[in-house]
Structures are given as C-alpha cells and as structure tokens.
Enzyme design. Sequence first.
Site, PDB file in Angstrom:
ATOM      1  N   THR A 111      40.207  19.796  27.473  1.00 33.33           N
ATOM      2  CA  THR A 111      40.940  18.910  28.380  1.00 33.33           C
ATOM      3  C   THR A 111      41.000  19.458  29.797  1.00 33.33           C
ATOM      4  O   THR A 111      41.009  18.695  30.756  1.00 33.33           O
ATOM      5  CB  THR A 111      42.360  18.678  27.863  1.00 33.33           C
ATOM      6  OG1 THR A 111      42.911  19.927  27.493  1.00 33.33           O
ATOM      7  CG2 THR A 111      42.357  17.759  26.685  1.00 33.33           C
ATOM      8  N   THR A 112      41.043  20.787  29.925  1.00 33.24           N
ATOM      9  CA  THR A 112      41.036  21.354  31.272  1.00 33.24           C
ATOM     10  C   THR A 112      39.641  21.211  31.877  1.00 33.24           C
ATOM     11  O   THR A 112      39.490  20.852  33.047  1.00 33.24           O
ATOM     12  CB  THR A 112      41.424  22.840  31.235  1.00 33.24           C
ATOM     13  OG1 THR A 112      42.528  23.003  30.362  1.00 33.24           O
ATOM     14  CG2 THR A 112      41.781  23.344  32.603  1.00 33.24           C
ATOM     15  N   ASP A 115      44.627  21.733  18.679  1.00 35.73           N
ATOM     16  CA  ASP A 115      43.291  21.790  19.283  1.00 35.73           C
ATOM     17  C   ASP A 115      42.292  22.343  18.272  1.00 35.73           C
ATOM     18  O   ASP A 115      41.215  21.793  18.071  1.00 35.73           O
ATOM     19  CB  ASP A 115      43.278  22.719  20.513  1.00 35.73           C
ATOM     20  CG  ASP A 115      43.827  22.012  21.744  1.00 35.73           C
ATOM     21  OD1 ASP A 115      44.458  20.958  21.576  1.00 35.73           O
ATOM     22  OD2 ASP A 115      43.624  22.520  22.863  1.00 35.73           O
ATOM     23  N   ASP A 125      47.451  23.761  27.769  1.00 35.89           N
ATOM     24  CA  ASP A 125      46.628  22.612  27.406  1.00 35.89           C
ATOM     25  C   ASP A 125      46.574  21.620  28.555  1.00 35.89           C
ATOM     26  O   ASP A 125      47.606  21.117  29.001  1.00 35.89           O
ATOM     27  CB  ASP A 125      47.240  21.972  26.160  1.00 35.89           C
ATOM     28  CG  ASP A 125      46.411  20.804  25.673  1.00 35.89           C
ATOM     29  OD1 ASP A 125      45.190  20.978  25.592  1.00 35.89           O
ATOM     30  OD2 ASP A 125      46.965  19.731  25.435  1.00 35.89           O
TER      31      ASP A 125
HETATM   32  P1  ADP Z   1      40.018  23.436  27.665  1.00 32.91           P
HETATM   33  O1  ADP Z   1      41.346  22.763  27.773  1.00 32.91           O
HETATM   34  O2  ADP Z   1      39.004  22.792  28.558  1.00 32.91           O
HETATM   35  O3  ADP Z   1      39.565  23.641  26.282  1.00 32.91           O
HETATM   36  P2  ADP Z   1      40.397  26.241  27.706  1.00 32.91           P
HETATM   37  O4  ADP Z   1      41.462  26.934  28.467  1.00 32.91           O
HETATM   38  O5  ADP Z   1      40.522  26.129  26.232  1.00 32.91           O
HETATM   39  O6  ADP Z   1      40.229  24.832  28.356  1.00 32.91           O
HETATM   40  O7  ADP Z   1      39.041  26.977  28.077  1.00 32.91           O
HETATM   41  C1  ADP Z   1      37.830  26.591  27.524  1.00 32.91           C
HETATM   42  C2  ADP Z   1      36.694  27.354  28.147  1.00 32.91           C
HETATM   43  O8  ADP Z   1      36.766  28.735  27.833  1.00 32.91           O
HETATM   44  C3  ADP Z   1      35.388  26.835  27.622  1.00 32.91           C
HETATM   45  O9  ADP Z   1      34.485  26.655  28.681  1.00 32.91           O
HETATM   46  C4  ADP Z   1      34.934  27.954  26.692  1.00 32.91           C
HETATM   47  O10 ADP Z   1      33.547  28.007  26.617  1.00 32.91           O
HETATM   48  C5  ADP Z   1      35.504  29.165  27.344  1.00 32.91           C
HETATM   49  N1  ADP Z   1      35.691  30.258  26.386  1.00 32.91           N
HETATM   50  C6  ADP Z   1      36.423  30.240  25.254  1.00 32.91           C
HETATM   51  N2  ADP Z   1      36.352  31.423  24.615  1.00 32.91           N
HETATM   52  C7  ADP Z   1      35.556  32.215  25.354  1.00 32.91           C
HETATM   53  C8  ADP Z   1      35.088  33.579  25.239  1.00 32.91           C
HETATM   54  N3  ADP Z   1      35.434  34.331  24.203  1.00 32.91           N
HETATM   55  N4  ADP Z   1      34.279  34.052  26.209  1.00 32.91           N
HETATM   56  C9  ADP Z   1      33.922  33.285  27.249  1.00 32.91           C
HETATM   57  N5  ADP Z   1      34.331  32.022  27.418  1.00 32.91           N
HETATM   58  C10 ADP Z   1      35.130  31.473  26.497  1.00 32.91           C
HETATM   59 MG    MG Z   2      40.376  24.821  24.763  1.00 33.67          MG
END
Ligand code: ADP
Ligand code: MG
Length: 545
Positions: free
Chosen positions: A93-94, A390, A60
């Site tokens: 958040t990332t 989340d 996170d």
């Molecule tokens: P954050 O802290 O920003 O939420 P995450 O590590 O949760 O970071 O990553 C979120 C990103 O991953 C988003 O841009 C989301 O669209 C992408 N994402 C999540 N699931 C999938 C998936 N199944 N296929 C492609 N991209 C995905």
């Molecule tokens: Mg996320």
Amino acid sequence: MQPQIVLLKEGTDTSQGKPQLVSNINACQSIVDAVRTTLGPRGMDKLIVDSQGKATISNDGATIMKLLEIVHPAAKTLVDIAKSQDAEVGDGTTSVVLLAGEFLKQVKPFVEEGVHPRVIIKAIRKALQLCMEKINEMAVQIEKQSKEEQRALLEKCAATAMSSKLIHQQKDFFSKIVVDAVLSLDELLPLNMIGIKKVTGGSLEESQLISGVAFKKTFAYAGFEMAPKSYDKCKIALLNIELELKAERDNAEIRVDNVKEYQKVVDAEWQILYNKLAKIHESGANVVLSKLPIGDVATQYFADRDIFCAGRVPEEDLKRTMKACGGAVMTTANDINASVLGLCEHFEERQVGGERFNLFQGCPNAKTSTLILRGGAEQFLEETERSLHDAIMIVRRTIKHDSVVAGGGAIEMELSKLLRDYSRTIAGKEQLLIAAIAKGLEVIPRQLCDNAGFDATNILNKLRQKHAQGGQWFGVDITKEDISDNFEQCVWEPSIIKINALTAAAEAACMVLSVDETIKSPKAGEPPMAGGGPMGMGRGMGRPM
Ligand code: ADP
Ligand code: MG
C-alpha cells in the site's frame, strides 16, 4: 463596457488549465511525503492522533492514508488507490502511493512546459503495458509438487511482508503461524475463517494458533462455576433465544385483583422458560451458545445437568462456530433436535493470560483457526493484527497465483532498465516521457536506501550497473548496505502485488493528469469564498502551491 456573463453561482470556486494541473500534482506530492518514510524494513512508523484523541501507530500505507482525513479532491485519488491495493492484495500500500506520486513528479516538468496531458497519459499507458509484459515474463512460477517446498515459499513471502513492520523481529515465528493458519483453510481460503483475538499482556512469542474456533469467555451468571469446563465429542446448540426472566419491555398492563392471579402470571413465565430449557436439554446438547443473554436461572439449570452454556456470544463468533461445527442457529426452542446441533471433538475453557477462552477444536465441517495474539500495549497489538493481516493476504494470494518476483527494489530496477532501453528505440516526446517514468520507478529502491540511512546515489549506481549486466534480481541489501541478488536472499513477493501496484499507480497518475479544472460549488449557507477553500484553492487560484 461589456456586460459580465454570470455562468456559475456566486462563490463558485473554479481554477483551470495548466496551473490547476500543477497544483494538483503538488498536492499529491505532499501526501507522498507523508508516507514516504514508512517504506521498507527500515521504515519508520507513524503515530496518528485523531480528533477524538485516539492514537494509532501504524506502518501500513492504507491505514495511514485513511486516518489522514485528506480533503484535497485530487489527492484523494491516492487514498483510493491505497485502499484498493489493500482490498485487492493486502500489501504494497505504501509502494503504490509512492509510485503514483513519483510518476507525477517526473512528468511535472513536461506539464509545465506545455506538453499536452493526453500525450503524457499515452506514454504512461504504454510504459505500463511494457512493464506488465515484463513482470509476467520474469515472474518465477513455483511448482506445487511438494508440500514442503510450497510451505517454504509461503513462509518466505509472509516474512517479506512482515519484515517492514513493527513485528519484524518475530517474523520467523509469525510466518509459520500465518502459513499454518492459511493452510488450515479450505480451497476457497475465506479470510473470515481466521479469527484474530487480542489479549494484552505477555510476550509476542506467547501468541498461539488454535485450530478451531476460540473466543473470549462471555459474561456469565452465578452458577457457571459448577458447569464442566471440558468435553470430548460434544454437541453444540447454537441459539438466538433469550433464556432469561425479564421485566416486561413494552408497556404491557395486566390487571389482577388477587395474589393468586398474580402467582399464575409468574408461574406461567417460569413455565415458558423451563419448557425452553427442557427442550434444549432433551436435544442432547452439552454446550449451549446463545447470541442473546442466558440468565441466572438458565445457567443453574444447565449446570445441574452438566451442560456448559455461554450467552451474549458475538455474532461473528457464533457464525464461525456454526460454519466450523455444523448445525444451525435456532431462533425458537421448539424444533431443537439432534439434527440442528453442531459437533466438535473437543471443547474446553482455558486460561490465556488474564482472560478465559472457550476453545472448540476438531471441528468436522469447515476448516478454521483462531490466532490468539499476546503482547504489551493495545496499540501495539492492533498494529500486530494489521501486519498479520497483510501477511495472511499475501499468503492467500501466493497460493492462488503461485508466481513470485524479488523485492527490495529489484523488480523496479529491472523494469526501469527495460523502459530506458525501450525509450532509446523511439523518437519524439514519447522518448523523454518514457525515460521519465523509468526514472520514476527507481523511487522504490531509492526510498528503501534513504529510510535505512544508506547512500542512495551510490547504491542506485551499483544497481543500474548490475542490471545492465544482466543481474535481473539485484536489489537493495538492507543488512549489508550494499546490493545483493534478492532472489537468492529470499526477499520474495508475489508478482500480483507488483502488477496491481503498478496498474493502480499508473491509473491514478493518469486520472490526476486528465483533470484540468476543478469547480467547487459554495456550501449552502456559507459566505462566498474569499481567499481560498481547502488547501488554498481560492477563486482564480491555480498557482502552484
Ligand atoms: P508496503 O505497504 O508497500 O508493503 P512496506 O513498508 O511493507 O510497504 O515495504 C515494502 C518494500 O520493502 C517492498 O518494496 C519490499 O520489496 C521491501 N522489502 C521487504 N523486505 C525486504 C528486505 N528484507 N530487504 C530489502 N527490501 C525489502
Ligand atoms: Mg508491506
């Protein structure tokens, strides 16, 4: 020789102008590099050990940024936006840190060439405004007509939020639980009415959702074994009263000159306790919960009368029970009567793994539920809790603003295309700046590819082509090393995440750009700075790091 003008205290650290700006941008860049690899379903986790030796494993962004203990003043803005994103929407958040860093990186050449920061800020604001309009226009509204449809939508959003976490293998299992938990709440969806309890041991699939309040059995004195462990239609007394014979805490002194007198004192003390207990018994309660300890005498008294009791109940659990079951927390035993008792359909004490839990189900008043998480190591459970948090936030957000966009870089690519097209229609510096921001938006799909080990250039080319042809929901396909229509693939995210992330990232970038001087007073008692404070910002420093 000209006299030297002393303006600031000896040892004050100042650096200003373009070099200062560039150095701030570079500092932000190094923060971004720290969280870069955690983005997306194939992102890695970070293991952070703090100064006390406590290890945390997390994916996170907000948690990592908090634990990094960043001291650089400009880079701290990135920590703040991650925190605000966490508080506002709970996910993304990332992404927000990455976007802010990439905007800065893209405009850095312009800063170096001497474009005035104000011009850059204006361009960023303009780009942001265009993006907001586009997101609102593109977002797909989900009608609330049928319950099943809404459920399916919420489960998909929860699954997307969890797909980048440690628990992504179990995301289908958990997305059901999370949606159940949130839907069990009332209109306002208060977050604190979902309790999360962790019990180490067992497998993740053994986690369960209890509709009602549950908390770990508290410490109990001998005698509790005799009390019944399950009731139907029970009345609950909620207390903030000590039911214990205690040694005098303050230094009170009683002078007695014979045994009889002493016996009287002791008797009086017992009498006071028994009076309290009798009052509670008379009220008709059959479950007694207290924030303060319940001693052995009281425990046995209650057990003899078929009353269950638990002392030292954590305050938040007591409050949740009160909200769920009604009643009031009493601080004196005098006015306890039937009207201040909480009610619930079913109470029981049950074994969950190595722990015993007190469960209250069928609570009439507020709607609440408790998640009991099972799993291996403690760090693992903690990360599971954060991931579920989340997902819960996302589900709540989606219920409130029921519009979604496709994730996996799809929305970012579409916005990037929009900005690039727009930049072609204008002239001057702004054209280049908007095009740079358009490029900055591509960081999300590029990083998703990089983290999965795909050829980012190749996939980005395909995506640009698809979007130019009107495939607005095309994004990275994480399973096939290709691109796909992520709306059909059900990689859905509430549009509010993207709106908030973009706004916060643009604001942070503007803020970093609008600072052109840092003045740092020397700490009292510290020798004047020689050769650099935190992160090497010494006097007259300002070279890019
Ligand atoms: P954050 O802290 O920003 O939420 P995450 O590590 O949760 O970071 O990553 C979120 C990103 O991953 C988003 O841009 C989301 O669209 C992408 N994402 C999540 N699931 C999938 C998936 N199944 N296929 C492609 N991209 C995905
Ligand atoms: Mg996320």
